[in-house]
Design a protein around this motif. Structure first.
Motif, PDB file in Angstrom:
ATOM      1  N   ALA A  50       0.836  -1.208   0.000  1.00  0.00           N
ATOM      2  CA  ALA A  50       0.000   0.000   0.000  1.00  0.00           C
ATOM      3  C   ALA A  50       0.868   1.255   0.000  1.00  0.00           C
ATOM      4  CB  ALA A  50      -0.928  -0.012   1.207  1.00  0.00           C
ATOM      5  N   SER A  51       1.951   1.222   0.736  1.00  0.00           N
ATOM      6  CA  SER A  51       2.861   2.361   0.768  1.00  0.00           C
ATOM      7  C   SER A  51       3.484   2.609  -0.599  1.00  0.00           C
ATOM      8  CB  SER A  51       3.943   2.112   1.821  1.00  0.00           C
ATOM      9  OG  SER A  51       4.770   3.225   1.947  1.00  0.00           O
ATOM     10  N   GLN A  52       3.839   1.545  -1.291  1.00  0.00           N
ATOM     11  CA  GLN A  52       4.422   1.685  -2.625  1.00  0.00           C
ATOM     12  C   GLN A  52       3.395   2.201  -3.631  1.00  0.00           C
ATOM     13  OE1 GLN A  52       7.675   1.434  -3.402  1.00  0.00           O
ATOM     14  NE2 GLN A  52       7.013   2.260  -5.349  1.00  0.00           N
ATOM     15  N   VAL A  53       2.162   1.740  -3.545  1.00  0.00           N
ATOM     16  CA  VAL A  53       1.100   2.245  -4.422  1.00  0.00           C
ATOM     17  C   VAL A  53       0.894   3.734  -4.177  1.00  0.00           C
ATOM     18  CG1 VAL A  53      -1.388   2.143  -4.898  1.00  0.00           C
ATOM     19  CG2 VAL A  53      -0.065   0.036  -4.697  1.00  0.00           C
ATOM     20  N   LEU A  54       0.870   4.144  -2.910  1.00  0.00           N
ATOM     21  CA  LEU A  54       0.699   5.557  -2.564  1.00  0.00           C
ATOM     22  C   LEU A  54       1.868   6.387  -3.110  1.00  0.00           C
ATOM     23  CD1 LEU A  54      -1.319   7.333  -0.986  1.00  0.00           C
ATOM     24  CD2 LEU A  54       0.216   7.114   0.980  1.00  0.00           C
ATOM     25  N   GLU A  55       3.067   5.849  -3.022  1.00  0.00           N
ATOM     26  CA  GLU A  55       4.257   6.540  -3.548  1.00  0.00           C
ATOM     27  C   GLU A  55       4.154   6.730  -5.060  1.00  0.00           C
ATOM     28  OE1 GLU A  55       7.493   8.651  -2.878  1.00  0.00           O
ATOM     29  OE2 GLU A  55       6.789   7.406  -1.228  1.00  0.00           O
ATOM     30  N   THR A  56       3.736   5.708  -5.766  1.00  0.00           N
ATOM     31  CA  THR A  56       3.600   5.784  -7.221  1.00  0.00           C
ATOM     32  C   THR A  56       2.546   6.809  -7.628  1.00  0.00           C
ATOM     33  OG1 THR A  56       4.272   3.478  -7.429  1.00  0.00           O
ATOM     34  CG2 THR A  56       3.087   4.428  -9.297  1.00  0.00           C
ATOM     35  N   ILE A  57       1.420   6.803  -6.940  1.00  0.00           N
ATOM     36  CA  ILE A  57       0.355   7.755  -7.247  1.00  0.00           C
ATOM     37  C   ILE A  57       0.801   9.178  -6.954  1.00  0.00           C
ATOM     38  CG2 ILE A  57      -1.992   8.465  -6.633  1.00  0.00           C
ATOM     39  CD1 ILE A  57      -1.677   5.827  -8.318  1.00  0.00           C
ATOM     40  N   THR A  58       1.574   9.361  -5.897  1.00  0.00           N
ATOM     41  CA  THR A  58       2.083  10.695  -5.563  1.00  0.00           C
ATOM     42  C   THR A  58       2.972  11.219  -6.683  1.00  0.00           C
ATOM     43  OG1 THR A  58       2.008  10.183  -3.207  1.00  0.00           O
ATOM     44  CG2 THR A  58       3.377  12.035  -3.863  1.00  0.00           C
ATOM     45  N   GLN A  59       3.884  10.384  -7.147  1.00  0.00           N
ATOM     46  CA  GLN A  59       4.784  10.802  -8.232  1.00  0.00           C
ATOM     47  C   GLN A  59       3.996  11.129  -9.498  1.00  0.00           C
ATOM     48  OE1 GLN A  59       7.989  11.417  -7.686  1.00  0.00           O
ATOM     49  NE2 GLN A  59       7.693  10.742  -5.589  1.00  0.00           N
ATOM     50  N   ASP A  60       3.035  10.298  -9.848  1.00  0.00           N
ATOM     51  CA  ASP A  60       2.241  10.524 -11.059  1.00  0.00           C
ATOM     52  C   ASP A  60       1.412  11.806 -10.952  1.00  0.00           C
ATOM     53  OD1 ASP A  60       3.279   8.200 -12.068  1.00  0.00           O
ATOM     54  OD2 ASP A  60       1.454   7.009 -11.777  1.00  0.00           O
ATOM     55  N   SER A  61       0.796  12.024  -9.805  1.00  0.00           N
ATOM     56  CA  SER A  61      -0.054  13.202  -9.618  1.00  0.00           C
ATOM     57  C   SER A  61       0.765  14.481  -9.529  1.00  0.00           C
ATOM     58  CB  SER A  61      -0.890  13.047  -8.347  1.00  0.00           C
ATOM     59  OG  SER A  61      -1.667  11.890  -8.415  1.00  0.00           O
ATOM     60  N   ALA A  62       1.923  14.409  -8.908  1.00  0.00           N
ATOM     61  CA  ALA A  62       2.780  15.587  -8.764  1.00  0.00           C
ATOM     62  C   ALA A  62       3.226  16.124 -10.119  1.00  0.00           C
ATOM     63  CB  ALA A  62       3.986  15.255  -7.898  1.00  0.00           C
ATOM     64  N   ARG A  63       3.277  15.268 -11.098  1.00  0.00           N
ATOM     65  CA  ARG A  63       3.680  15.692 -12.443  1.00  0.00           C
ATOM     66  C   ARG A  63       2.728  16.743 -12.999  1.00  0.00           C
ATOM     67  NH1 ARG A  63       7.164  15.534 -15.878  1.00  0.00           N
ATOM     68  NH2 ARG A  63       6.934  15.197 -18.098  1.00  0.00           N
ATOM     69  N   MET A  64       1.454  16.678 -12.629  1.00  0.00           N
ATOM     70  CA  MET A  64       0.480  17.687 -13.080  1.00  0.00           C
ATOM     71  C   MET A  64       0.844  19.072 -12.546  1.00  0.00           C
ATOM     72  SD  MET A  64      -1.870  16.263 -14.967  1.00  0.00           S
ATOM     73  CE  MET A  64      -3.257  17.369 -14.885  1.00  0.00           C
ATOM     74  N   ILE A  65       1.382  19.134 -11.346  1.00  0.00           N
ATOM     75  CA  ILE A  65       1.795  20.414 -10.763  1.00  0.00           C
ATOM     76  C   ILE A  65       3.146  20.831 -11.332  1.00  0.00           C
ATOM     77  CG2 ILE A  65       2.469  21.559  -8.615  1.00  0.00           C
ATOM     78  CD1 ILE A  65       0.354  19.787  -7.209  1.00  0.00           C
ATOM     79  N   LEU A  66       4.064  19.898 -11.444  1.00  0.00           N
ATOM     80  CA  LEU A  66       5.408  20.166 -11.956  1.00  0.00           C
ATOM     81  C   LEU A  66       5.370  20.823 -13.328  1.00  0.00           C
ATOM     82  CD1 LEU A  66       8.582  19.569 -11.909  1.00  0.00           C
ATOM     83  CD2 LEU A  66       7.980  17.470 -13.098  1.00  0.00           C
ATOM     84  N   THR A  67       4.492  20.359 -14.180  1.00  0.00           N
ATOM     85  CA  THR A  67       4.412  20.874 -15.545  1.00  0.00           C
ATOM     86  C   THR A  67       3.478  22.076 -15.686  1.00  0.00           C
ATOM     87  OG1 THR A  67       2.665  19.302 -16.078  1.00  0.00           O
ATOM     88  CG2 THR A  67       4.940  18.634 -16.557  1.00  0.00           C
ATOM     89  N   GLY A  68       2.778  22.453 -14.610  1.00  0.00           N
ATOM     90  CA  GLY A  68       1.883  23.609 -14.647  1.00  0.00           C
ATOM     91  C   GLY A  68       0.476  23.306 -15.112  1.00  0.00           C
ATOM     92  N   GLN A  69       0.189  22.045 -15.387  1.00  0.00           N
ATOM     93  CA  GLN A  69      -1.153  21.696 -15.862  1.00  0.00           C
ATOM     94  C   GLN A  69      -2.213  21.956 -14.796  1.00  0.00           C
ATOM     95  OE1 GLN A  69      -1.245  17.732 -17.600  1.00  0.00           O
ATOM     96  NE2 GLN A  69       0.877  17.968 -18.251  1.00  0.00           N
ATOM     97  N   ALA A  70      -1.901  21.661 -13.540  1.00  0.00           N
ATOM     98  CA  ALA A  70      -2.861  21.888 -12.450  1.00  0.00           C
ATOM     99  C   ALA A  70      -3.102  23.382 -12.244  1.00  0.00           C
ATOM    100  CB  ALA A  70      -2.352  21.257 -11.163  1.00  0.00           C
ATOM    101  N   GLN A  71      -2.047  24.186 -12.347  1.00  0.00           N
ATOM    102  CA  GLN A  71      -2.184  25.628 -12.163  1.00  0.00           C
ATOM    103  C   GLN A  71      -2.952  26.258 -13.330  1.00  0.00           C
ATOM    104  OE1 GLN A  71       0.485  23.733 -11.736  1.00  0.00           O
ATOM    105  NE2 GLN A  71       1.970  24.605 -10.312  1.00  0.00           N
ATOM    106  N   ASN A  72      -2.611  25.865 -14.549  1.00  0.00           N
ATOM    107  CA  ASN A  72      -3.295  26.436 -15.715  1.00  0.00           C
ATOM    108  C   ASN A  72      -4.750  26.010 -15.797  1.00  0.00           C
ATOM    109  OD1 ASN A  72      -1.122  27.942 -16.658  1.00  0.00           O
ATOM    110  ND2 ASN A  72      -0.272  26.218 -17.782  1.00  0.00           N
TER     111      ASN A  72
END
Length: 188
Positions: A50-72
């Motif tokens: 479960a911890s590894q699944v949560l880690e993977t989802i965090t990395q995938d979701s953070a990419r939306m912020i990293l690239t500015g998609q969430a902000q735009n």
């Protein structure tokens, strides 16, 4: 009628030689320890999975912020949480009620402060923020989930770090936002 004197030693000799039921007695002695250890291993593996699944989802979701998609897209905290939950988490987590999303941005590395979410009384501190920041900001994205612990606590091998036999699973992504044009993004 009295038994002859040789009866008792013969009875003991026969009892010692008789091997019927030995396997059942040995199994009765070993089985509880074996099954307790087996369930402790399974529960520990589930926590790590479960911890590894949560880690993977965090990395995938953070990419939306990293690239500015969430902000735009002007995603709110609830919309970002829906995005996180859209990663098919239902087979592991109760996503809508159990996942906590914390996103904080900082202007420079020296001011980054990541608070501890476990109080001295072993309770979860739910002070989640949502501030994905502007381009070139340092951003910390964290996901939390309170995982129930059942077996290991009973065995003295306690995985819980929260009251109520729960373990706080957390996953963190820290990055610097890519340069991107953005409108007025507010923090909540």
């Amino acid at each position: 009628m009295p038994q002859p004197l040789g009866f008792f030693p013969n009875l003991l000799r026969r009892f010692r030689r008789d091997r019927r039921g030995v396997t059942a007695v040995e199994f009765a002695l070993v089985a509880p320890v074996f099954f307790a250890l087996l369930f402790a291993i399974i529960e520990t593996a589930m926590v790590f999975f479960a911890s590894q699944v949560l880690e993977t989802i965090t990395q995938d979701s953070a990419r939306m912020i990293l690239t500015g998609q969430a902000q735009n897209s002007s995603l709110s905290q609830a919309q970002f949480k829906d995005l996180v939950c859209g990663h098919k988490l239902s087979f592991v987590f109760d996503c809508r009620n159990g996942i906590y999303v914390d996103v904080r941005s900082y202007g420079q590395v020296g001011v980054v402060k990541v608070p501890n979410q476990i109080s001295a009384g072993k309770t979860f501190i739910n002070d989640m923020k949502y501030c994905p920041g502007q381009d070139s900001n340092i951003v910390v994205v964290r996901l939390f989930y309170e995982w129930p612990i059942y077996v290991t606590k009973l065995l003295g091998y306690d995985l819980s770090n929260l009251n109520g036999s729960k373990r706080l699973l957390s996953a963190t992504a820290v990055f610097k936002n890519e340069p991107f044009p953005v409108g007025g993004m507010t923090c909540s």
